[in-house]
Design a protein around this motif. Structure first.
Motif, PDB file in Angstrom:
ATOM      1  N   LEU A  35      68.183  54.747  44.004  1.00 43.23           N
ATOM      2  CA  LEU A  35      69.344  53.951  44.400  1.00 43.23           C
ATOM      3  C   LEU A  35      70.625  54.468  43.764  1.00 43.23           C
ATOM      4  O   LEU A  35      71.676  54.488  44.412  1.00 43.23           O
ATOM      5  CB  LEU A  35      69.115  52.480  44.047  1.00 43.23           C
ATOM      6  CG  LEU A  35      67.983  51.784  44.809  1.00 43.23           C
ATOM      7  CD1 LEU A  35      67.782  50.376  44.290  1.00 43.23           C
ATOM      8  CD2 LEU A  35      68.233  51.790  46.302  1.00 43.23           C
ATOM      9  N   SER A  38      71.546  57.851  45.592  1.00 41.74           N
ATOM     10  CA  SER A  38      72.031  57.630  46.954  1.00 41.74           C
ATOM     11  C   SER A  38      73.378  56.912  46.949  1.00 41.74           C
ATOM     12  O   SER A  38      74.252  57.222  47.754  1.00 41.74           O
ATOM     13  CB  SER A  38      70.995  56.866  47.781  1.00 41.74           C
ATOM     14  OG  SER A  38      70.699  55.626  47.198  1.00 41.74           O
ATOM     15  N   THR A  39      73.571  55.972  46.021  1.00 43.36           N
ATOM     16  CA  THR A  39      74.868  55.292  45.914  1.00 43.36           C
ATOM     17  C   THR A  39      75.949  56.279  45.483  1.00 43.36           C
ATOM     18  O   THR A  39      77.068  56.257  46.019  1.00 43.36           O
ATOM     19  CB  THR A  39      74.786  54.122  44.909  1.00 43.36           C
ATOM     20  OG1 THR A  39      73.810  53.185  45.375  1.00 43.36           O
ATOM     21  CG2 THR A  39      76.123  53.415  44.769  1.00 43.36           C
ATOM     22  N   VAL A  52      81.059  50.726  50.008  1.00 47.36           N
ATOM     23  CA  VAL A  52      79.714  50.667  49.449  1.00 47.36           C
ATOM     24  C   VAL A  52      79.391  49.278  48.884  1.00 47.36           C
ATOM     25  O   VAL A  52      78.451  49.127  48.128  1.00 47.36           O
ATOM     26  CB  VAL A  52      79.502  51.737  48.354  1.00 47.36           C
ATOM     27  CG1 VAL A  52      79.550  53.118  48.938  1.00 47.36           C
ATOM     28  CG2 VAL A  52      80.492  51.573  47.228  1.00 47.36           C
ATOM     29  N   PHE A  57      75.911  48.503  53.670  1.00 45.99           N
ATOM     30  CA  PHE A  57      75.420  49.355  52.586  1.00 45.99           C
ATOM     31  C   PHE A  57      74.191  48.736  51.925  1.00 45.99           C
ATOM     32  O   PHE A  57      73.224  49.425  51.612  1.00 45.99           O
ATOM     33  CB  PHE A  57      76.514  49.603  51.552  1.00 45.99           C
ATOM     34  CG  PHE A  57      76.071  50.476  50.427  1.00 45.99           C
ATOM     35  CD1 PHE A  57      75.784  51.819  50.644  1.00 45.99           C
ATOM     36  CD2 PHE A  57      75.912  49.970  49.150  1.00 45.99           C
ATOM     37  CE1 PHE A  57      75.351  52.637  49.611  1.00 45.99           C
ATOM     38  CE2 PHE A  57      75.483  50.776  48.109  1.00 45.99           C
ATOM     39  CZ  PHE A  57      75.204  52.110  48.342  1.00 45.99           C
ATOM     40  N   GLN A  58      74.215  47.437  51.707  1.00 44.42           N
ATOM     41  CA  GLN A  58      73.063  46.756  51.116  1.00 44.42           C
ATOM     42  C   GLN A  58      71.838  46.859  52.017  1.00 44.42           C
ATOM     43  O   GLN A  58      70.716  47.044  51.547  1.00 44.42           O
ATOM     44  CB  GLN A  58      73.393  45.296  50.819  1.00 44.42           C
ATOM     45  CG  GLN A  58      74.415  45.159  49.715  1.00 44.42           C
ATOM     46  CD  GLN A  58      74.909  43.740  49.531  1.00 44.42           C
ATOM     47  OE1 GLN A  58      74.533  42.836  50.263  1.00 44.42           O
ATOM     48  NE2 GLN A  58      75.768  43.549  48.547  1.00 44.42           N
ATOM     49  N   SER A  59      72.046  46.777  53.309  1.00 45.62           N
ATOM     50  CA  SER A  59      70.945  46.948  54.264  1.00 45.62           C
ATOM     51  C   SER A  59      70.388  48.365  54.201  1.00 45.62           C
ATOM     52  O   SER A  59      69.175  48.576  54.280  1.00 45.62           O
ATOM     53  CB  SER A  59      71.420  46.646  55.688  1.00 45.62           C
ATOM     54  OG  SER A  59      71.833  45.315  55.793  1.00 45.62           O
ATOM     55  N   PHE A  60      71.290  49.331  54.056  1.00 46.80           N
ATOM     56  CA  PHE A  60      70.865  50.718  53.914  1.00 46.80           C
ATOM     57  C   PHE A  60      69.960  50.883  52.697  1.00 46.80           C
ATOM     58  O   PHE A  60      68.910  51.522  52.774  1.00 46.80           O
ATOM     59  CB  PHE A  60      72.093  51.640  53.803  1.00 46.80           C
ATOM     60  CG  PHE A  60      71.771  53.012  53.286  1.00 46.80           C
ATOM     61  CD1 PHE A  60      71.129  53.934  54.102  1.00 46.80           C
ATOM     62  CD2 PHE A  60      72.086  53.381  51.985  1.00 46.80           C
ATOM     63  CE1 PHE A  60      70.807  55.209  53.634  1.00 46.80           C
ATOM     64  CE2 PHE A  60      71.774  54.640  51.504  1.00 46.80           C
ATOM     65  CZ  PHE A  60      71.129  55.557  52.331  1.00 46.80           C
ATOM     66  N   LEU A  61      70.349  50.313  51.559  1.00 49.25           N
ATOM     67  CA  LEU A  61      69.541  50.417  50.347  1.00 49.25           C
ATOM     68  C   LEU A  61      68.194  49.715  50.512  1.00 49.25           C
ATOM     69  O   LEU A  61      67.155  50.221  50.074  1.00 49.25           O
ATOM     70  CB  LEU A  61      70.297  49.843  49.144  1.00 49.25           C
ATOM     71  CG  LEU A  61      71.558  50.585  48.718  1.00 49.25           C
ATOM     72  CD1 LEU A  61      72.215  49.883  47.539  1.00 49.25           C
ATOM     73  CD2 LEU A  61      71.282  52.045  48.404  1.00 49.25           C
ATOM     74  N   PHE A  62      68.190  48.572  51.163  1.00 49.91           N
ATOM     75  CA  PHE A  62      66.966  47.820  51.425  1.00 49.91           C
ATOM     76  C   PHE A  62      65.990  48.659  52.255  1.00 49.91           C
ATOM     77  O   PHE A  62      64.807  48.760  51.933  1.00 49.91           O
ATOM     78  CB  PHE A  62      67.323  46.518  52.150  1.00 49.91           C
ATOM     79  CG  PHE A  62      66.169  45.614  52.445  1.00 49.91           C
ATOM     80  CD1 PHE A  62      65.689  44.750  51.473  1.00 49.91           C
ATOM     81  CD2 PHE A  62      65.580  45.600  53.696  1.00 49.91           C
ATOM     82  CE1 PHE A  62      64.629  43.903  51.739  1.00 49.91           C
ATOM     83  CE2 PHE A  62      64.523  44.758  53.979  1.00 49.91           C
ATOM     84  CZ  PHE A  62      64.045  43.905  52.997  1.00 49.91           C
ATOM     85  N   LEU A  64      66.114  51.960  52.632  1.00 49.42           N
ATOM     86  CA  LEU A  64      65.771  53.163  51.869  1.00 49.42           C
ATOM     87  C   LEU A  64      64.580  52.914  50.949  1.00 49.42           C
ATOM     88  O   LEU A  64      63.640  53.711  50.901  1.00 49.42           O
ATOM     89  CB  LEU A  64      66.980  53.638  51.061  1.00 49.42           C
ATOM     90  CG  LEU A  64      66.782  54.897  50.223  1.00 49.42           C
ATOM     91  CD1 LEU A  64      66.543  56.111  51.120  1.00 49.42           C
ATOM     92  CD2 LEU A  64      67.991  55.117  49.321  1.00 49.42           C
ATOM     93  N   VAL A  65      64.589  51.800  50.239  1.00 46.10           N
ATOM     94  CA  VAL A  65      63.478  51.475  49.340  1.00 46.10           C
ATOM     95  C   VAL A  65      62.204  51.237  50.150  1.00 46.10           C
ATOM     96  O   VAL A  65      61.120  51.697  49.772  1.00 46.10           O
ATOM     97  CB  VAL A  65      63.807  50.262  48.445  1.00 46.10           C
ATOM     98  CG1 VAL A  65      62.594  49.824  47.643  1.00 46.10           C
ATOM     99  CG2 VAL A  65      64.965  50.595  47.515  1.00 46.10           C
TER     100      VAL A  65
END
Length: 152
Positions: A35, A38-39, A52, A57-62, A64-65
């Motif tokens: 994270l 990628s951030t 960001v 962006f939060q959906s992207f991180l969700f 990604l994990v």
């Protein structure tokens, strides 16, 4: 062609909560690093910090994990932390997880954390040592036996 997880080992057993916690901590360190990297990459691409911070962006991180974990769960049933602790997630029939099971496991696992960890603590109450995400996805985490060392 699907490969079966079913092993001939007679000593495969359900993983202990302590080993599961060890693998979880190991995986969380890797996920935090993923994270952060990628951030950092995305932040360098934008001049304003607001890009960001939003729900996109939060959906992207969700996602990604989820992709990170499901890749390992579907590939060989072991994240890097699980590999280090000789653990494997598999269906209750001993097979590989499919995408639906991975998604259920991921979402219910997050809900378990948001519920103060109660879904994880459930393994101490359950006779089968299963968490909420194990129950929801029809999976369990097993401990793999040590490989015999070959003396030369």
């Amino acid at each position: 062609m699907t490969r079966s997880f079913k092993e001939t080992y007679s000593d495969i057993k359900i993983a202990s909560p302590l080993k599961r916690l060890g693998a979880f901590i190991y995986d969380m360190m890797l996920i935090i690093a993923l994270l952060m990297v990628s951030t950092g990459i995305i932040t360098m691409g934008f001049n304003d910090g607001e890009s960001v911070q939003g729900p996109l962006f939060q959906s992207f991180l969700f996602i990604l994990v989820y992709l990170f974990l499901s890749f390992f769960w579907m590939r060989n049933g072991q994240t890097l932390g699980m590999l280090a602790w000789r653990l494997r997630v598999q269906t209750t029939e001993g097979e590989r997880l499919n995408a639906k099971q991975c998604l259920l496991r991921y979402i219910v696992g997050i809900l378990s954390l948001l519920a103060g960890g109660v879904g994880f603590l459930w393994m101490f109450i359950s006779k089968q040592k299963m968490t909420w995400h194990d129950l929801a996805s029809g999976t369990h985490v097993v401990e793999l036996p040590k490989r015999a060392k070959i003396l030369e």
